[in-house]
Design a protein around this motif. Sequence first.
Motif, short mmCIF file in Angstrom:
data_model
loop_
_atom_site.label_atom_id
_atom_site.label_comp_id
_atom_site.label_asym_id
_atom_site.label_seq_id
_atom_site.Cartn_x
_atom_site.Cartn_y
_atom_site.Cartn_z
N ILE A 96 0.86 -1.17 0.00
CA ILE A 96 0.00 0.00 0.00
C ILE A 96 0.90 1.23 0.00
O ILE A 96 1.63 1.48 0.97
N ASN A 97 0.89 1.98 -1.10
CA ASN A 97 1.68 3.19 -1.23
C ASN A 97 0.87 4.37 -0.72
O ASN A 97 -0.22 4.63 -1.21
N ILE A 98 1.41 5.08 0.26
CA ILE A 98 0.67 6.16 0.90
C ILE A 98 1.35 7.49 0.61
O ILE A 98 2.53 7.69 0.93
N GLU A 99 0.61 8.38 0.00
CA GLU A 99 1.10 9.74 -0.25
C GLU A 99 0.75 10.59 0.97
O GLU A 99 -0.43 10.81 1.26
N LEU A 100 1.76 11.01 1.69
CA LEU A 100 1.53 11.75 2.92
C LEU A 100 1.06 13.17 2.64
O LEU A 100 1.54 13.83 1.73
N PRO A 101 0.14 13.66 3.46
CA PRO A 101 -0.24 15.07 3.40
C PRO A 101 0.80 15.89 4.15
O PRO A 101 1.84 15.37 4.57
N LEU A 102 0.53 17.14 4.37
CA LEU A 102 1.39 18.00 5.17
C LEU A 102 1.10 17.68 6.64
O LEU A 102 0.09 18.10 7.19
N LEU A 103 1.96 16.86 7.24
CA LEU A 103 1.79 16.47 8.64
C LEU A 103 2.61 17.38 9.54
O LEU A 103 3.66 17.88 9.15
N PHE A 104 2.12 17.57 10.76
CA PHE A 104 2.90 18.31 11.75
C PHE A 104 2.71 17.67 13.12
O PHE A 104 1.68 17.06 13.40
N GLY A 105 3.75 17.78 13.94
CA GLY A 105 3.64 17.21 15.27
C GLY A 105 4.96 17.26 16.01
O GLY A 105 5.98 17.72 15.49
N GLY A 114 7.01 28.07 12.52
CA GLY A 114 6.63 27.19 11.43
C GLY A 114 7.39 25.87 11.46
O GLY A 114 8.16 25.59 12.39
N VAL A 115 7.20 25.07 10.42
CA VAL A 115 7.79 23.73 10.35
C VAL A 115 8.57 23.57 9.04
O VAL A 115 8.36 24.31 8.07
N TYR A 116 9.47 22.60 9.05
CA TYR A 116 10.22 22.25 7.86
C TYR A 116 9.69 20.91 7.33
O TYR A 116 9.71 19.91 8.04
N VAL A 117 9.22 20.91 6.09
CA VAL A 117 8.70 19.70 5.46
C VAL A 117 9.47 19.50 4.16
O VAL A 117 9.40 20.33 3.26
N ASN A 118 10.23 18.40 4.09
CA ASN A 118 11.07 18.15 2.92
C ASN A 118 11.96 19.35 2.60
O ASN A 118 12.06 19.79 1.45
N LYS A 119 12.56 19.90 3.65
CA LYS A 119 13.49 21.04 3.56
C LYS A 119 12.81 22.35 3.14
O LYS A 119 13.48 23.33 2.85
N GLN A 120 11.50 22.35 3.10
CA GLN A 120 10.76 23.58 2.78
C GLN A 120 10.15 24.13 4.06
O GLN A 120 9.54 23.40 4.84
N TYR A 121 10.32 25.43 4.29
CA TYR A 121 9.79 26.06 5.50
C TYR A 121 8.36 26.52 5.26
O TYR A 121 8.07 27.20 4.28
N ILE A 122 7.46 26.15 6.18
CA ILE A 122 6.05 26.51 6.05
C ILE A 122 5.60 27.14 7.37
O ILE A 122 5.64 26.50 8.42
#
Length: 202
Positions: A96-105, A114-122
Motif C-alpha cells: 500500500i503506497n501512501i502519499e503523505l499530506p502536510l503532517l505536523f507534530g 513554522g515547520v520544515y517539510v522536505n526542507k521547505q519552511y512553512i
Amino acid sequence: MTICVTNCLHWIGFHIVNRLIENDYQVDGVADISSESEEELSLMLGRNSSFTLYSNENAIKDTKYSDAVLFHESKQPIQALKTFNFGKDIDKPNSINIELPLLFGEWMPMDEKGVYVNKQYIEFYSTRFQEEAIYINDFVDCFMQWLKVPDLPNNISLTKNKNLQIKEDTLEKQLYIRGNRPIDDQIENLIKHYKKIKNYKM
C-alpha cells in the motif's frame, strides 16, 4: 503480532511505533542513530519491552512480519503479509503506497513560527498550512484502522479537504481526515513541546 518499521526514529515513524506499542503490538524498528534527537527517541522507545531496535535490515532479513511500515526504500525485501510504503512507490501485491499530506507534530524539524517539510519552511499561519496541515495523532488514528482492514487499495492519498476532486481514471484512493481539535490549539501545544526540547539537534 510483530510489525517492522524502518526509519523508526524519523519523527513520523516514532509516532507510529509509539502508538503500536501502546496498542500491544510487538515492534521491530530499524534505524541508524545519527543525531541527539534520534538518540532521545530511541531511549524513549527502548524502555518498552515490546520494542526492539536494529541498526540495519540485515539483522531481520529472515524474520517474517504481519506488517511492514517503510519510511525509506528498503535495501532488501522485508518479509511481510502487508507493506505500508511511505517512500518510493512499490508495485507489488499487498503493498500500500501512501502519499503523505502536510503532517505536523512533536519532534519534527521546526521553530516557533513554522515547520520544515522536505526542507521547505512553512509558517503556521500561512494559507497552505491552515488549509492542508494534519496533526500527526489524527493521521496515526487513521493508520491504526488501516492495519485492521484486509483489502486496502494499492495507492492512498490523504487530505483534510473533503471537497477535493480526484480524476476518475486514477488508481489512487483519496481519504479525508477530519481534525479532532482546532488547529490553533494543536499549534500552541506543539510550540510548547518545541520549547522544551529545542536544545536537541533536530
